[in-house]
Each structure stands twice: as C-alpha cells, then as structure tokens.
Design a protein around this motif. Structure first.
Motif, short mmCIF file in Angstrom:
data_model
loop_
_atom_site.label_atom_id
_atom_site.label_comp_id
_atom_site.label_asym_id
_atom_site.label_seq_id
_atom_site.Cartn_x
_atom_site.Cartn_y
_atom_site.Cartn_z
N GLU A 24 40.25 41.38 38.52
CA GLU A 24 39.51 42.42 39.23
C GLU A 24 38.04 42.04 39.38
O GLU A 24 37.46 42.14 40.47
CB GLU A 24 39.63 43.75 38.49
N VAL A 25 37.43 41.57 38.30
CA VAL A 25 36.02 41.17 38.33
C VAL A 25 35.81 40.00 39.30
O VAL A 25 34.84 39.97 40.06
CB VAL A 25 35.54 40.81 36.91
N SER A 26 36.73 39.06 39.26
CA SER A 26 36.59 37.89 40.13
C SER A 26 36.65 38.27 41.61
O SER A 26 35.80 37.87 42.41
CB SER A 26 37.68 36.87 39.81
N PHE A 27 37.61 39.08 41.98
CA PHE A 27 37.72 39.51 43.39
C PHE A 27 36.51 40.33 43.81
O PHE A 27 35.96 40.12 44.89
CB PHE A 27 39.02 40.29 43.61
N ARG A 28 36.09 41.25 42.95
CA ARG A 28 34.97 42.11 43.31
C ARG A 28 33.66 41.33 43.41
O ARG A 28 32.78 41.69 44.21
CB ARG A 28 34.83 43.26 42.30
N SER A 29 33.54 40.26 42.64
CA SER A 29 32.31 39.46 42.70
C SER A 29 32.16 38.76 44.04
O SER A 29 31.06 38.36 44.44
CB SER A 29 32.29 38.43 41.56
N PHE A 30 33.28 38.60 44.75
CA PHE A 30 33.25 38.02 46.09
C PHE A 30 33.45 39.09 47.17
O PHE A 30 33.82 38.78 48.31
CB PHE A 30 34.31 36.92 46.21
N ASN A 31 33.22 40.35 46.76
CA ASN A 31 33.33 41.49 47.68
C ASN A 31 34.70 41.62 48.32
O ASN A 31 34.83 41.98 49.49
CB ASN A 31 32.25 41.41 48.77
N ASP A 67 36.47 29.99 38.29
CA ASP A 67 35.28 29.90 37.43
C ASP A 67 34.74 31.28 37.08
O ASP A 67 34.37 31.55 35.93
CB ASP A 67 34.19 29.08 38.12
N THR A 68 34.70 32.17 38.08
CA THR A 68 34.23 33.53 37.84
C THR A 68 35.14 34.26 36.86
O THR A 68 34.68 34.97 35.95
CB THR A 68 34.15 34.32 39.17
#
Length: 212
Positions: A24-31, A67-68
């Motif tokens: 979830e964090v990884s996807f959201r970090s790339f909007n 990586d994220t």
C-alpha cells in the motif's frame, strides 16, 4: 543425517500485515491506487519484482516500487510479523533429528533479522534468500544451493512449504517435499502439487519423524 528446509511466509511466520502495508505504501508513494489486499495475498511467495509486475506496475518502474516497499517493510516487519502457531516447537523438534535450513523468496537479510528477533535463527545452518540466487522458486536453484552448502543427501532432504512454488522447486531439485495449509495457496491447487499436506508445520515435522 536428515535435512529439513523451511519456507518462511505461511510456513513459519505470518507477515501478511507487514506485506500488505508495504504494498500500500509503495503504490501510494507513486500516486497509484493500491491493489485490493486479496490480489496481493494471491501472489505472496513470488519475488517482489514479479508481484509488482503482476499487479500492473510498468517494467521500467518495478524496481523503484520494490525499493520503496523494502524501505518501509524493514521499519515495520518485526512488530507486524508473528510466528505461526507451533512454528517454534516445530523448529526445535526438527533440530533434534535433522539439520535445518531456510529457503525463501524474501530478502535474506531481513529474513535473518526476523528469525533472530524470534530467537530461532540459531537453529538454521543456512538461509537462502532472494538475493542469493539468480532464479528464485519455483526454480530449483534455491533448494539446490542449500543442498550444496549443507553437503546434504537429496533423498534425505525435505522441503516444507505452503505454496506450489515450494513444491515445484523441491520436485525439480530432486528432494522430498511436504505441504502445509495456509491462506496464500488454494488447497485445490496445493493438492495438485503435493501428495502430502499437513495442517501446520509441526504436523509436517512429526510426519517426517515418524515415517522417515
């Protein structure tokens, strides 16, 4: 002496919460909108890059997502991962009659930290993680590497895992294998991959003790 190789997620540990949060964090970090948790769960056991690819991430961006994910996962993994019921008992029982190893598609460095956190890393001679092989499970390379490092005899070696990835890897490597039930693999599919399936890892270890 017999050798038992263990998978991690769904076999010895439950890090579902940490994995889902990492995605979830990884996807959201790339909007981007995170995929539904059930879609992620279906892919657990595959390498991270493969998981992200199957979830629609463009090839050229996959490793950025990985990586994220890793950066966040490492921060939360210990507090959001638990040993599965009877896992520690299974490892201790297995260590009484066999030499032990870990074969996982998780990053080996983080896997070692988790096992040390739970106080069971001392029972394992080798830990083969994603960064230690070119071809992860279901390719036989990870299991073959563990067999080589432990100077093990194949017909005296067992792989215990919760997905067809584990079973196919073991079969191709020429070692024995036994499945355990967990939510990451549909039981119908698992029955196609393994003749022997137990409720949990302790039952799997006890089966090996009694029958081999």
């Amino acid at each position: 002496m017999r050798v038992i190789l263990f998978d991690l997620d769904g076999t010895l540990i439950d890090s579902t919460e940490a994995i889902l949060e990492g995605f979830e964090v990884s996807f959201r970090s790339f909007n981007k909108t995170p995929p539904p948790p059930e879609e992620v769960k279906k892919l657990i056991g595959l390498p991270l890059d493969v998981m992200f690819s199957k979830l629609g991430v463009e090839k050229e961006k996959v490793w950025d997502y990985v990586d994220t994910y890793k950066q966040h996962y490492r921060k939360i993994s210990k507090q959001k991962t638990v040993l599965l019921p009877n896992a520690k008992e299974a490892v201790i029982e297995a260590s009484k009659f066999a030499r032990l190893g870990i074969v996982t598609t998780k990053t080996g460095e983080y896997s070692k930290e988790l096992l040390e956190h739970f106080g069971i890393m001392k029972y394992f001679e080798v830990l083969i993680g994603r960064e230690h092989v070119n071809n992860p499970k279901p390719h036989p390379e990870p299991i073959l590497k563990a067999v080589h490092l432990m100077n093990a005899i194949k017909n005296a070696t067992w792989m215990i895992g919760d997905t067809c990835l584990d079973m196919v890897s073991a079969k191709e490597a020429g070692v024995n294998y036994i499945g355990v039930k967990w939510e990451y693999e549909d039981l119908h599919n698992m029955k196609k991959c393994a003749e022997i399936i137990k409720e949990n890892v302790l039952e799997a270890v006890e089966y090996i003790i009694k029958n081999y």
